[in-house]
Motif scaffolding. Structure first.
Motif, mmCIF file in Angstrom:
data_model
loop_
_atom_site.group_PDB
_atom_site.id
_atom_site.type_symbol
_atom_site.label_atom_id
_atom_site.label_comp_id
_atom_site.label_asym_id
_atom_site.label_seq_id
_atom_site.Cartn_x
_atom_site.Cartn_y
_atom_site.Cartn_z
ATOM 1 N N ALA A 79 -5.951 -1.834 -5.041
ATOM 2 C CA ALA A 79 -6.093 -0.698 -5.955
ATOM 3 C C ALA A 79 -5.916 -1.145 -7.405
ATOM 4 O O ALA A 79 -6.657 -0.720 -8.292
ATOM 5 C CB ALA A 79 -5.074 0.376 -5.608
ATOM 6 N N ILE A 80 -4.960 -2.039 -7.639
ATOM 7 C CA ILE A 80 -4.718 -2.490 -9.015
ATOM 8 C C ILE A 80 -5.869 -3.363 -9.508
ATOM 9 O O ILE A 80 -6.306 -3.253 -10.645
ATOM 10 C CB ILE A 80 -3.380 -3.256 -9.091
ATOM 11 N N ARG A 81 -6.390 -4.199 -8.609
ATOM 12 C CA ARG A 81 -7.522 -5.041 -9.003
ATOM 13 C C ARG A 81 -8.766 -4.223 -9.310
ATOM 14 O O ARG A 81 -9.636 -4.642 -10.080
ATOM 15 C CB ARG A 81 -7.861 -6.039 -7.893
ATOM 16 N N ALA A 82 -8.864 -3.043 -8.681
ATOM 17 C CA ALA A 82 -10.054 -2.215 -8.879
ATOM 18 C C ALA A 82 -10.033 -1.492 -10.227
ATOM 19 O O ALA A 82 -11.044 -0.935 -10.638
ATOM 20 C CB ALA A 82 -10.180 -1.201 -7.740
ATOM 21 N N VAL A 83 -8.888 -1.501 -10.920
ATOM 22 C CA VAL A 83 -8.839 -0.856 -12.242
ATOM 23 C C VAL A 83 -9.656 -1.705 -13.216
ATOM 24 O O VAL A 83 -9.416 -2.904 -13.335
ATOM 25 C CB VAL A 83 -7.376 -0.749 -12.740
ATOM 26 N N PRO A 84 -10.658 -1.102 -13.880
ATOM 27 C CA PRO A 84 -11.537 -1.884 -14.744
ATOM 28 C C PRO A 84 -10.756 -2.696 -15.778
ATOM 29 O O PRO A 84 -9.785 -2.194 -16.359
ATOM 30 C CB PRO A 84 -12.383 -0.816 -15.446
ATOM 31 N N MET A 106 -3.287 4.712 -8.826
ATOM 32 C CA MET A 106 -2.459 5.575 -7.974
ATOM 33 C C MET A 106 -3.166 6.082 -6.711
ATOM 34 O O MET A 106 -2.573 6.040 -5.634
ATOM 35 C CB MET A 106 -1.942 6.759 -8.806
ATOM 36 N N PRO A 107 -4.427 6.547 -6.809
ATOM 37 C CA PRO A 107 -5.070 7.011 -5.570
ATOM 38 C C PRO A 107 -5.038 5.955 -4.464
ATOM 39 O O PRO A 107 -4.687 6.269 -3.322
ATOM 40 C CB PRO A 107 -6.513 7.293 -6.016
ATOM 41 N N GLY A 108 -5.361 4.715 -4.810
ATOM 42 C CA GLY A 108 -5.354 3.645 -3.815
ATOM 43 C C GLY A 108 -3.966 3.347 -3.301
ATOM 44 O O GLY A 108 -3.759 3.110 -2.110
ATOM 45 N N ILE A 109 -2.993 3.362 -4.219
ATOM 46 C CA ILE A 109 -1.614 3.062 -3.820
ATOM 47 C C ILE A 109 -1.104 4.148 -2.865
ATOM 48 O O ILE A 109 -0.495 3.841 -1.834
ATOM 49 C CB ILE A 109 -0.707 2.954 -5.065
ATOM 50 N N VAL A 110 -1.395 5.405 -3.202
ATOM 51 C CA VAL A 110 -0.936 6.503 -2.342
ATOM 52 C C VAL A 110 -1.595 6.405 -0.965
ATOM 53 O O VAL A 110 -0.948 6.632 0.060
ATOM 54 C CB VAL A 110 -1.225 7.867 -2.999
ATOM 55 N N THR A 111 -2.861 6.025 -0.933
ATOM 56 C CA THR A 111 -3.522 5.832 0.350
ATOM 57 C C THR A 111 -2.768 4.811 1.194
ATOM 58 O O THR A 111 -2.549 5.012 2.392
ATOM 59 C CB THR A 111 -4.970 5.358 0.142
ATOM 60 N N GLY A 112 -2.356 3.715 0.561
ATOM 61 C CA GLY A 112 -1.583 2.697 1.277
ATOM 62 C C GLY A 112 -0.274 3.256 1.801
ATOM 63 O O GLY A 112 0.138 2.967 2.925
ATOM 64 N N ILE A 113 0.383 4.082 0.975
ATOM 65 C CA ILE A 113 1.650 4.668 1.405
ATOM 66 C C ILE A 113 1.433 5.581 2.612
ATOM 67 O O ILE A 113 2.204 5.551 3.572
ATOM 68 C CB ILE A 113 2.313 5.446 0.239
ATOM 69 N N ILE A 114 0.338 6.348 2.593
ATOM 70 C CA ILE A 114 0.057 7.250 3.714
ATOM 71 C C ILE A 114 -0.220 6.467 4.995
ATOM 72 O O ILE A 114 0.273 6.814 6.071
ATOM 73 C CB ILE A 114 -1.156 8.146 3.392
#
Lengths: 252, 257
Positions: free
Chosen positions: B136-141, B168-176
């Motif tokens: 998710a962090i790498r996907a941030v432009p 955050m969207p990607g990180i939250v997905t990981g948490i879920i």
């Protein structure tokens, strides 16, 4: 002769072993627009990013010589990089609003500098939007996403965001390369207005744009500064054959 | 095919489990080892264990991801860390259970407790959290970072105010994903959190989760109908977690993206 705001003395820049700027000597006058033209890979963007030390983000970036902004050495050890970047605001080639509201985009720099007072922030936001003639268009939706604006509006928002830093200089890196002619015209008009209060360096791929808005124009080629002079002179009677070839469209 | 299997499983469990479900089933503690009564204490146990595990693992996982992406260049250290995380992801959960039992339950004397169980679960979900956060962090432009720096931000401000919110969207997905895994995890939890049927009172109480309860009810033949009831709640819980997350993410994305 207006006073010198930026002075490069034998300034060179390297990415690793590749030399991207070769002993540049260049003076930028206060409250003028300096246009920088040249083909892709000529070092014009690198020069711009050397001024606000954005090249530092790239590993293996290295400089030689001196670069003075208002008499202070940009690369001296006790220069505050954050403070320097607030002094030399930058606008990028493609408009990059951050994924937040219009208001928060413009207020971003001031917030990062530690300003918390709401009314002061709002004042800066309104003031900056007015300077870019965006206020009338967005005043009723300051808190909606900046990503919903059109391309031209986004770029003016980015300029407003830069102005909100209360900079002394504005560095523009091909600011209209992705925009339609009407948006481009609006931006150029904004730049002419801003010249009164700011020193502007405009890197552009579009030689005609330099001819339209720049007071002086510099021509870069392969990391060398070929020539710099009054825009009218550069375009009517360039002193170097290569400049002539470039502006008449023989290469580039 | 996958959809067919998914629907078959859900349909089968619900058909067997739904008749048992009632408000009383959800709100009373198990009686006679689970033969009678409901599953209230196991629901609380599951929530306590999962929440604690995520609270322990999320800061570690996100922190590691930030370190790997923003603070180091790709070198042998980052490769070793990433390889380690991948290996951790491949270890069977029963081994984690044994490890947790030896380290937390006996060596550190936490006993069979929510603390031991959630620490063990935290280790299990860490690799997923690191990988999803890193992606998710790498996907941030990259230009977002340039813009942030050009507006006079420090590195820390850029990471916390620009990079993390965008990721955050990607990180939250990981948490879920991790929550789902924690809720369903059985093998490692039996070894570390124990199987007490009492309502847990602190993180040092032993507690039985829904999946462990299901396992014991079915394995010992205590009550098949209550076992299916528990399974139905488990499945509904995981479905609900996924749906709610999806809804929240959707709203978040529509607002600013």
């Amino acid at each position: 002769m207006p006073s010198v705001a930026i002075r490069a003395q034998d300034f060179s820049h390297y990415f690793g072993t590749k030399q991207t700027l070769k002993k540049i000597n260049l003076d930028v006058a206060e409250n003028k627009i300096l246009g920088i033209i040249g083909p892709a890979g000529s070092g014009k963007s690198t020069f711009l990013r050397a001024l606000n030390r954005l090249n530092d983000l790239v590993p293996d970036s290295r400089v030689e010589g001196t670069l003075l902004v208002e008499g202070v050495d940009v690369y001296s050890a006790d220069t505050s990089v954050a403070e320097l970047r607030r002094r030399l605001g930058m606008v990028f080639a493609i408009p990059v609003p951050l994924p937040r509201s219009i208001y928060e985009n413009v207020a971003f720099g001031a917030r990062m500098a530690g300003l918390k007072d709401k009314s002061a922030l709002t004042e800066i936001v309104i003031d900056s939007l007015k300077k870019t003639a965006l206020w009338e268009e967005v005043s009723d939706r300051l808190h909606s996403s900046a990503l919903k604006l059109s391309g031209g509006q986004q770029q003016r928002l980015c300029i407003a965001r830069t102005l909100a830093l209360k900079p002394r200089f504005i560095l523009l890196d091909e600011p209209t390369s992705g925009l339609d002619p009407i948006s481009t015209m609006k931006i150029e008009e904004t730049l002419r207005q801003l010249k009164k209060d700011y020193t502007i360096i405009l890197v552009t791929n579009n030689t005609k744009q330099a001819a339209r808005v720049a007071d002086r124009t510099a021509f870069f080629l392969n990391g060398d500064l070929i020539e710099v002079d009054e825009t009218v002179r550069v375009f009517s009677a360039p002193s170097d054959q290569r400049t002539n070839d470039y502006i008449s469209g023989r290469f580039g | 095919m996958t959809i067919a299997v998914l629907f078959f499983i859900i349909f089968f469990i619900l058909k067997k489990g739904l008749p048992v479900l009632s408000f009383k089933f959800l709100t009373t503690n198990p009686g006679e080892m689970g033969k009678t009564g409901g599953i209230f204490s196991t629901i609380i146990g599951t929530i306590a264990l999962t929440v604690t595990a995520v609270l322990i693992a999320a800061p570690l996982g996100i922190g590691s991801a930030i370190y790997l992406t923003e603070y180091t260049r790709e070198n042998w250290v980052t490769r070793v860390i990433r390889f380690g995380a991948e290996c951790l992801a491949g270890i069977p959960s029963i081994i984690f259970g044994l490890f947790g039992f030896i380290l937390f339950v006996t060596k550190l004397k936490f006993g069979w407790s929510i603390l031991s169980g959630s620490l063990t679960l935290a280790f299990m979900i860490l690799p997923t959290l690191i990988r999803t956060s890193e992606e998710a962090i790498r996907a941030v432009p990259y230009v977002y970072r340039e813009v942030s720096y050009s507006l006079g931000s420090t590195k820390w401000q850029t990471v916390t105010k620009v990079v993390l919110p965008s990721a955050m969207p990607g990180i939250v997905t990981g948490i879920i994903l991790s929550v789902g895994r924690s809720i369903g995890e059985t093998a490692s939890v039996i070894f570390t959190a124990g199987s007490a049927l009492r309502l847990p009172t602190s993180i040092f109480s032993s507690s039985r989760t829904m999946s462990v309860h299901f396992y014991i009810l079915a394995r010992e033949g205590i009550s098949m109908s209550n076992a299916y009831g528990t399974a139905a709640i488990l499945i509904l819980a995981i479905l609900a977690v996924n749906l709610v997350t999806y809804a929240i993410m959707h709203r978040f994305m529509r607002k600013y993206c």
